[in-house]
Motif scaffolding. Structure first.
Motif, PDB file in Angstrom:
ATOM      1  N   GLN A  54       0.917  85.857  55.848  1.00 44.20           N
ATOM      2  CA  GLN A  54       1.983  85.929  54.848  1.00 44.20           C
ATOM      3  C   GLN A  54       2.992  84.794  55.038  1.00 44.20           C
ATOM      4  OE1 GLN A  54       2.421  90.388  55.684  1.00 44.20           O
ATOM      5  NE2 GLN A  54       3.280  90.230  53.630  1.00 44.20           N
ATOM      6  N   MET A  55       3.361  84.556  56.281  1.00 46.67           N
ATOM      7  CA  MET A  55       4.327  83.494  56.570  1.00 46.67           C
ATOM      8  C   MET A  55       3.771  82.122  56.168  1.00 46.67           C
ATOM      9  SD  MET A  55       7.408  83.172  57.940  1.00 46.67           S
ATOM     10  CE  MET A  55       7.684  84.397  59.232  1.00 46.67           C
ATOM     11  N   LEU A  56       2.506  81.884  56.511  1.00 43.72           N
ATOM     12  CA  LEU A  56       1.885  80.611  56.162  1.00 43.72           C
ATOM     13  C   LEU A  56       1.765  80.463  54.644  1.00 43.72           C
ATOM     14  CD1 LEU A  56       0.545  78.008  57.100  1.00 43.72           C
ATOM     15  CD2 LEU A  56      -1.623  79.231  57.175  1.00 43.72           C
ATOM     16  N   ALA A  57       1.385  81.551  53.977  1.00 37.05           N
ATOM     17  CA  ALA A  57       1.248  81.502  52.514  1.00 37.05           C
ATOM     18  C   ALA A  57       2.583  81.163  51.850  1.00 37.05           C
ATOM     19  CB  ALA A  57       0.726  82.844  52.003  1.00 37.05           C
ATOM     20  N   LEU A  58       3.660  81.728  52.366  1.00 37.93           N
ATOM     21  CA  LEU A  58       4.982  81.434  51.816  1.00 37.93           C
ATOM     22  C   LEU A  58       5.346  79.963  52.012  1.00 37.93           C
ATOM     23  CD1 LEU A  58       6.957  84.609  52.967  1.00 37.93           C
ATOM     24  CD2 LEU A  58       6.415  83.973  50.608  1.00 37.93           C
ATOM     25  N   LEU A  67      -3.384  77.895  44.722  1.00 40.63           N
ATOM     26  CA  LEU A  67      -3.759  79.248  45.121  1.00 40.63           C
ATOM     27  C   LEU A  67      -5.065  79.251  45.901  1.00 40.63           C
ATOM     28  CD1 LEU A  67      -3.171  82.277  44.971  1.00 40.63           C
ATOM     29  CD2 LEU A  67      -4.425  82.346  42.800  1.00 40.63           C
ATOM     30  N   GLY A  68      -6.011  78.409  45.488  1.00 40.92           N
ATOM     31  CA  GLY A  68      -7.293  78.347  46.182  1.00 40.92           C
ATOM     32  C   GLY A  68      -7.148  77.910  47.630  1.00 40.92           C
ATOM     33  N   VAL A  69      -6.314  76.905  47.865  1.00 43.40           N
ATOM     34  CA  VAL A  69      -6.084  76.412  49.232  1.00 43.40           C
ATOM     35  C   VAL A  69      -5.404  77.481  50.080  1.00 43.40           C
ATOM     36  CG1 VAL A  69      -4.827  74.709  50.608  1.00 43.40           C
ATOM     37  CG2 VAL A  69      -5.994  74.005  48.516  1.00 43.40           C
TER      38      VAL A  69
END
Length: 242
Positions: A54-58, A67-69
């Motif tokens: 979650q932290m990395l996605a943010l 979104l794919g990456v």
């Protein structure tokens, strides 16, 4: 017995809930800062239950990643859960498909660390212990995210406070006492050293590679110990025959 299992699962995972609370709180605060509503952030936390992902996605959203990456990167980070699943599969063969599906829902690092030994038992109540630990952890994780999303605006630059280290400290306190055999010690050392040396790998692949190297090293040591014991037994049998 059932009550003991339920209370045992809760009490075992509580220390990690306390350690993870600040981390999930930070995720909630950052998600609303990125434009999510409180309920979107909470729902996301219910579904994902993976603080590092979650932290990395943010952070990737903040830098404009596609979104794919983001999906691919978080998938790579969570590959370690395949190892958890493989380790747990032999202990739950008799479980129904629905029960296995539910067991996998929140198979986090913390839940695995606190329940894996109890799952060795043939007692069917072991599932109560697992589900008690799992849903207790899930509840505190989602609650922390919700509170972070609601009050996060009161803490500017919360990510810089270093509160997320509490999760690491709590996890170390739980895992280290379980390292008792030579194989476990070697596996832990190899994984830890490899993780530091491979930290520069992209998409956090260093964590996955270090985990695999630790497993292989521990397996080799365990295999060597078994061969040593088998050799001693053969020598004793040979002496008795003489």
């Amino acid at each position: 017995m059932k009550k003991d299992m339920l209370l045992g699962g809760m009490s075992t995972v509580i220390p990690l809930c306390i350690g993870d609370f600040p981390f999930s709180f930070i995720v909630g605060a950052l998600s609303t800062d990125m434009g999510m509503s409180v309920w979107q952030s909470t729902a996301w936390s219910c579904i994902v239950i993976a603080g590092s992902a979650q932290m990395l996605a943010l952070n990737m959203l903040k830098t404009g990643a596609s979104l794919g990456v983001i999906i691919f990167t978080t998938f790579i980070i969570n590959l370690r859960h395949i190892l958890y699943s493989a380790s747990l599969s032999s202990k739950i063969r008799e479980a129904s498909f629905f029960k296995k599906f539910l067991l996998s829902y929140a198979l986090t690092d913390e839940v695995y660390a606190t329940t894996i030994k109890h799952m060795d038992s043939d007692n069917k109540d072991k599932y109560l212990f697992y589900f008690s630990a799992m849903f207790t952890f899930w509840f505190f994780w989602v609650l922390a995210d919700f509170l972070g999303a609601v009050t996060g605006s009161l803490f500017p630059d919360i990510q810089k406070y270093g509160l997320d280290f509490a999760m690491v400290a709590a996890f170390i306190a739980i895992v280290v006492p379980q390292i008792k055999s030579q194989a476990c010690t070697v596996a832990a050392l190899v994984a830890a050293i490899s993780g530091v040396l491979l930290i520069a790998l992209p998409y956090s692949l260093g964590i996955v590679v270090a985990s695999l190297l630790g497993v292989i090293a521990g397996w080799r040591v365990d295999l060597a110990e078994e061969r040593k014991v088998a050799g001693k037994i053969q020598n004793e049998v040979a002496r008795n025959e003489q």
